[in-house]
Design a protein around this motif. Structure first.
Motif, PDB file in Angstrom:
ATOM      1  N   PRO A 179     -12.429  -4.976  16.070  1.00 14.56           N
ATOM      2  CA  PRO A 179     -12.865  -5.508  17.352  1.00 14.56           C
ATOM      3  C   PRO A 179     -12.191  -4.786  18.507  1.00 14.56           C
ATOM      4  CG  PRO A 179     -11.261  -6.962  16.339  1.00 14.56           C
ATOM      5  CD  PRO A 179     -11.566  -5.900  15.337  1.00 14.56           C
ATOM      6  N   GLY A 180     -12.953  -4.567  19.547  1.00 10.25           N
ATOM      7  CA  GLY A 180     -12.377  -4.002  20.754  1.00 10.25           C
ATOM      8  C   GLY A 180     -12.491  -2.504  20.876  1.00 10.25           C
ATOM      9  N   ILE A 181     -12.950  -1.837  19.796  1.00 15.04           N
ATOM     10  CA  ILE A 181     -13.083  -0.382  19.870  1.00 15.04           C
ATOM     11  C   ILE A 181     -14.552  -0.062  20.110  1.00 15.04           C
ATOM     12  CG2 ILE A 181     -12.615   1.781  18.688  1.00 15.04           C
ATOM     13  CD1 ILE A 181     -10.182   0.005  19.344  1.00 15.04           C
ATOM     14  N   GLY A 182     -14.823   0.841  21.002  1.00 12.78           N
ATOM     15  CA  GLY A 182     -16.182   1.064  21.473  1.00 12.78           C
ATOM     16  C   GLY A 182     -17.021   1.963  20.621  1.00 12.78           C
ATOM     17  N   GLY A 183     -16.823   2.015  19.352  1.00  9.30           N
ATOM     18  CA  GLY A 183     -17.698   2.788  18.490  1.00  9.30           C
ATOM     19  C   GLY A 183     -17.082   4.094  18.065  1.00  9.30           C
ATOM     20  N   ARG A 184     -17.940   5.001  17.546  1.00 11.94           N
ATOM     21  CA  ARG A 184     -17.429   6.203  16.898  1.00 11.94           C
ATOM     22  C   ARG A 184     -17.739   7.470  17.669  1.00 11.94           C
ATOM     23  NH1 ARG A 184     -20.550   5.870  11.564  1.00 11.94           N
ATOM     24  NH2 ARG A 184     -22.157   5.747  13.152  1.00 11.94           N
ATOM     25  N   ARG A 185     -18.394   7.391  18.806  1.00 18.37           N
ATOM     26  CA  ARG A 185     -18.821   8.599  19.505  1.00 18.37           C
ATOM     27  C   ARG A 185     -17.893   8.973  20.662  1.00 18.37           C
ATOM     28  NH1 ARG A 185     -23.865  10.652  17.975  1.00 18.37           N
ATOM     29  NH2 ARG A 185     -24.354   9.687  15.970  1.00 18.37           N
ATOM     30  N   GLY A 186     -16.615   8.677  20.523  1.00 18.44           N
ATOM     31  CA  GLY A 186     -15.650   9.128  21.504  1.00 18.44           C
ATOM     32  C   GLY A 186     -15.556   8.249  22.733  1.00 18.44           C
ATOM     33  N   LEU A 187     -16.087   7.015  22.673  1.00 17.88           N
ATOM     34  CA  LEU A 187     -15.993   6.140  23.831  1.00 17.88           C
ATOM     35  C   LEU A 187     -14.557   5.662  23.987  1.00 17.88           C
ATOM     36  CD1 LEU A 187     -19.246   4.033  23.397  1.00 17.88           C
ATOM     37  CD2 LEU A 187     -18.874   6.047  24.811  1.00 17.88           C
ATOM     38  N   PRO A 188     -14.105   5.471  25.202  1.00 20.49           N
ATOM     39  CA  PRO A 188     -12.707   5.073  25.406  1.00 20.49           C
ATOM     40  C   PRO A 188     -12.476   3.641  24.955  1.00 20.49           C
ATOM     41  CG  PRO A 188     -13.907   5.019  27.476  1.00 20.49           C
ATOM     42  CD  PRO A 188     -14.833   5.623  26.475  1.00 20.49           C
ATOM     43  N   PRO A 189     -11.261   3.319  24.523  1.00 20.33           N
ATOM     44  CA  PRO A 189     -10.949   1.935  24.170  1.00 20.33           C
ATOM     45  C   PRO A 189     -10.934   1.053  25.402  1.00 20.33           C
ATOM     46  CG  PRO A 189      -8.956   3.276  24.166  1.00 20.33           C
ATOM     47  CD  PRO A 189     -10.092   4.219  24.390  1.00 20.33           C
ATOM     48  N   TYR A 200      -8.512 -13.929  24.325  1.00 23.93           N
ATOM     49  CA  TYR A 200      -9.683 -13.753  23.463  1.00 23.93           C
ATOM     50  C   TYR A 200      -9.714 -12.357  22.859  1.00 23.93           C
ATOM     51  CZ  TYR A 200     -14.478 -12.495  22.299  1.00 23.93           C
ATOM     52  OH  TYR A 200     -15.590 -12.017  21.675  1.00 23.93           O
ATOM     53  N   GLN A 201      -9.414 -11.347  23.706  1.00 23.26           N
ATOM     54  CA  GLN A 201      -9.429  -9.977  23.205  1.00 23.26           C
ATOM     55  C   GLN A 201      -8.399  -9.786  22.103  1.00 23.26           C
ATOM     56  OE1 GLN A 201      -7.753  -6.611  25.504  1.00 23.26           O
ATOM     57  NE2 GLN A 201      -9.884  -5.911  25.651  1.00 23.26           N
ATOM     58  N   GLU A 202      -7.245 -10.405  22.265  1.00 20.07           N
ATOM     59  CA  GLU A 202      -6.179 -10.261  21.270  1.00 20.07           C
ATOM     60  C   GLU A 202      -6.539 -10.938  19.954  1.00 20.07           C
ATOM     61  OE1 GLU A 202      -1.391 -11.241  20.779  1.00 20.07           O
ATOM     62  OE2 GLU A 202      -2.446 -11.642  22.670  1.00 20.07           O
ATOM     63  N   HIS A 203      -7.284 -12.059  20.046  1.00 20.56           N
ATOM     64  CA  HIS A 203      -7.604 -12.835  18.839  1.00 20.56           C
ATOM     65  C   HIS A 203      -9.095 -12.789  18.509  1.00 20.56           C
ATOM     66  CE1 HIS A 203      -3.541 -14.487  18.794  1.00 20.56           C
ATOM     67  NE2 HIS A 203      -3.656 -14.764  20.089  1.00 20.56           N
ATOM     68  N   GLU A 204      -9.768 -11.751  18.960  1.00 19.54           N
ATOM     69  CA  GLU A 204     -11.218 -11.680  18.760  1.00 19.54           C
ATOM     70  C   GLU A 204     -11.597 -11.707  17.278  1.00 19.54           C
ATOM     71  OE1 GLU A 204     -14.971  -8.763  19.958  1.00 19.54           O
ATOM     72  OE2 GLU A 204     -12.945  -8.309  20.654  1.00 19.54           O
ATOM     73  N   GLU A 205     -10.829 -11.043  16.449  1.00 19.60           N
ATOM     74  CA  GLU A 205     -11.124 -11.013  15.009  1.00 19.60           C
ATOM     75  C   GLU A 205     -11.134 -12.420  14.433  1.00 19.60           C
ATOM     76  OE1 GLU A 205     -11.723  -8.884  11.288  1.00 19.60           O
ATOM     77  OE2 GLU A 205     -11.798  -8.254  13.384  1.00 19.60           O
ATOM     78  N   ILE A 206     -10.116 -13.202  14.757  1.00 20.52           N
ATOM     79  CA  ILE A 206     -10.017 -14.564  14.233  1.00 20.52           C
ATOM     80  C   ILE A 206     -11.124 -15.448  14.804  1.00 20.52           C
ATOM     81  CG2 ILE A 206      -8.555 -16.624  14.146  1.00 20.52           C
ATOM     82  CD1 ILE A 206      -6.125 -14.784  14.223  1.00 20.52           C
TER      83      ILE A 206
END
Length: 738
Positions: free
Chosen positions: A25-35, A46-52
């Protein structure tokens, strides 16, 4: 200082790709998009616990769909008649036989125990559950495996390094497929099979993402977890071997690549081999064998599956009197003879005759206890025995075997057998006064499994332990039962022949005395008989394999529930799981069409996509950032292998097949669909964030609406089915009464 920390955090996130971790969660994909930037307040929490958060959300949604109205149908639905009955056998500890390994059925029995079921119901198809059978609780426990599929999909999609949109879409597909929903709501094995298929692939992906830290703690944890999952999925149904094959292909490629890594020492390379052997071969085998050991320990009472096992094994079952049989066999003894070949039955005859050939009384092998299995050891024509003296049966004796119920003599003659044409027919002929030398058989001892050579010096036949052959005195052929099945006129029983070839290693010509009655002889002692676990384990597995291969379509009977593999990917046929009366709740096994259709298209699209990019790479186009092509190929390759290895074997199987056989395959097709959406849309730099959101909403709404439209096929159709229009998307679906 804060800016420096923020820069380090961003570098850490962007470095996950190089280390082999999924995007999460929180990473913008695989095509070099910035975090994403760190946020403050509740958004930061929410961002910190998005997985849960999303794990909990999807688990709750999965529970709602799987448990909703689960007890509404208060009768035995479809294969609950089989697997509920197997659970009953575990509770009552009665030995049974089935073509599937025992883990799933033991879990059915455990669900019964936890629900308070006491094993008093017969689970006859369509019968209403009595008040004292907690069928709803049993369904809920087993449906929990189906509930877990959704969070497992969420974890797996995250580890595959996809964008958030692709990850959510794949998880929603698992949540909203009507087929997975329907199959998870009953007392069946399929929810457990799907659960362990999902865990096996998750374990493989997690292990792959730890490859940067070989032999680290997490590396070992996920390698062991994958091996455990392999053992479990194969212990529920043998189709779990297809998931095992996916892991095997990955392992072969991984070890081959390491073999070409000149920086790796021979010692480390050997350690990689030993780790794979231990975790992916030894641990799965231990799990698989342990399930059978527990199976044998629980089922310690004589039951309906006794005859599939060796006579020695049966002698230790409570309620079985084999061990009390006289130890040594004599003329005048009444006995049953069991074929020693794997899956072998009891020598049997009945009053019905062969429709061709000699037209004499049929002789077969039968897997259930019956008085027609009883034979009497009798002297040859012209020979006699003093009734007041005991004459023991010995190696080399020539005898007649007289059928106890019909008084016919076991007989053979130079007439071809009805199925196995290269062998002679065996029949029942004559009576106590009519017969000829074609009724004579010579006893030949093969060995005695529980006696030393010195103990065998007397040449006597012992019940249970002596393996022997019966040679026809005139023709020189050997009595044989090799699991060839007679047509309906022979009640689908096993053909018995007289084999012309003298193959001394052919166990299908080996026989042993099972039940034995002779009032002139003393009773035996159970301490004289031992049945080793590994022999029982091997025997049962071969018997399962033999019976599984015998599940072929019956040309004399139409099976309206069966379907062919080509029918599955585009839902050519559904499956009625119960009666279709207006006053009963009805269930129709069918997938969510948009999920099945699109995922099937994406199977082909993934091959086209890989081929297209390979062509562009050959022309030196640079479409990928460093590492991206390898990851694209890794995900697509093993999702496709998973689909192909789960689907292709059914194309060459001779056994009868049904729609639910495609459900494990569907998981890999959905993964390929997510992979294509992520490649072309959700992680593509060609689309704006707004466009990606629009596409995500469009595809997600399509899946959810399609699920909602067909949901009652899984949750239960109330009232006349013709009162629910709009489901007949294909003419081949037999949803409506016509």
């Amino acid at each position: 200082m804060d800016a420096e920390k923020e820069q380090l955090l961003q570098q850490d996130d962007s470095g996950k790709w190089d280390k082999g971790h999924g995007a999460g969660p929180g990473i913008g994909g695989r095509r070099g998009l910035p975090p994403r930037q760190r946020l403050e307040g509740w958004r930061g929490i929410y961002q910190e616990h998005e997985e849960i958060v999303w794990t909990v959300v999807y688990t709750l949604l999965s529970m709602i769909t799987r448990y909703w109205r689960i007890g509404a149908a208060n009768y035995v639905v479809w294969d609950e008649a089989h697997f509920g009955k197997f659970g009953t056998h575990y509770i009552n500890r009665d030995f049974y036989f089935d073509v599937h390994p025992p883990l799933g059925k033991m879990l059915v029995g455990l669900a019964g125990v936890l629900s308070g079921y006491h094993g008093q119901f017969e689970f006859k198809s369509g019968v209403t559950y009595p008040d004292d059978v907690p069928y709803t609780a049993m369904r809920v426990i087993l449906a929990s495996f189906g509930v877990a599929l959704v969070p497992l999909a969420w974890f797996t999609a995250g580890e595959l390094g996809w964008s958030r949109y692709a990850r959510h879409w794949v998880t929603i597909c698992v949540l909203c497929d009507v087929g997975w929903l329907c199959i998870s709501r009953f007392i069946l094995l399929d929810s457990m099979l799907l659960f362990f298929t999902f865990t096996t692939f998750l374990g493989l992906v997690k292990f792959h993402n730890q490859r940067h830290d070989a032999f680290g703690d997490d590396w070992w944890i996920w390698l062991v977890f994958t091996g455990w999952s392999i053992g479990c999925v194969c212990s529920v149904k043998w189709v779990g071997m297809f998931a095992t094959a996916v892991v095997g292909l990955y392992t072969i490629e991984d070890l081959w690549n390491k073999f070409g890594d000149l920086s790796m020492s021979a010692r480390n390379y050997l350690k990689h081999w030993l780790a794979r052997i231990l975790c992916l071969i030894v641990i799965p085998f231990i799990v698989y064998a342990s399930c059978f050991k527990i199976h044998f320990m629980i089922l310690n009472r004589s039951g309906p599956g006794d005859a599939q096992m060796s006579s020695l094994f049966q002698s230790h079952l409570v309620g079985n009197d084999f061990a009390d049989s006289p130890l040594e066999v004599a003329f005048g003894s009444k006995l049953t003879l069991k074929n020693y070949g794997y899956g072998g039955g009891l020598l049997h005859s009945h009053v019905q005759t062969y429709p061709a050939g000699s037209a004499q009384q049929q002789v077969t092998c039968y897997h259930y206890k019956d008085d027609n299995n009883n034979w009497i050891i009798t002297p040859t024509w012209g020979d006699s025995v003093n009734p007041d003296e005991v004459r023991y049966l010995q190696d080399g004796d020539t005898i007649r075997l007289v059928h106890y119920m019909t008084n016919r003599n076991l007989h053979s003659h130079p007439i071809n057998a009805p199925v196995t044409k290269e062998a002679y027919e065996v029949s029942g002929y004559g009576n106590s006064s009519i017969g000829d030398t074609q009724d004579h058989w010579v006893v030949e001892i093969v060995d005695d499994t529980h006696r030393t050579k010195s103990d065998q010096a007397d040449g006597r036949i012992h019940s249970l332990t002596t393996r022997m052959r019966f040679k026809h005195a005139n023709l020189g052929c050997y009595l044989r039962a090799a699991n060839s099945v007679l047509p309906q006129w022979g009640f689908k029983q096993v053909e018995v022949t007289c084999a012309r070839e003298n193959n001394k290693k052919d166990v299908h010509t080996y026989w042993n005395v099972e039940s034995h009655w002779n009032e002139q002889l003393p009773k035996g002692n159970v301490k004289l008989y031992k049945s080793p676990f590994w022999r029982d384990f091997s025997h049962l597995n071969v018997a399962m394999w033999t019976s599984n291969n015998a599940l072929v379509p019956d040309p004399d009977k139409e099976d309206i529930l069966a379907s062919q593999p080509f029918d599955w990917p585009f839902l050519h046929l559904g499956l009625r799981m119960c009666g279709w009366g207006d006053n009963m709740i009805k269930f129709y096994l069918l997938g969510t069409p948009i999920i099945w259709y699109f995922s099937t298209i994406c199977v082909g699209l993934s091959l086209v996509t890989a081929g297209w990019f390979l062509l562009r790479m050959q022309r030196h186009y640079n479409d990928w950032l460093p590492g991206q092509w390898d990851h694209f190929l890794y995900v697509g390759k093993y999702a496709f292998f998973g689909w192909f290895l789960h689907y292709a074997p059914f194309l060459i199987m001779g056994r009868v097949t049904y729609l639910h056989h495609y459900l494990p395959t569907l998981w890999f097709a959905v993964l390929l669909a997510g992979h294509m959406l992520d490649t072309y849309i959700f992680s593509s730099p060609r689309w704006s964030d707004k466009s990606k959101l629009v596409w995500f909403v469009l595809w997600t709404v399509s899946v959810v609406v399609n699920f909602w439209w067909f949901k009652d096929l899984a949750l239960g159709i109330h009232g006349p089915v013709n009162d629910h229009p709009g489901w007949q998307w294909r003419d081949t679906w037999n949803i409506y009464n016509r």
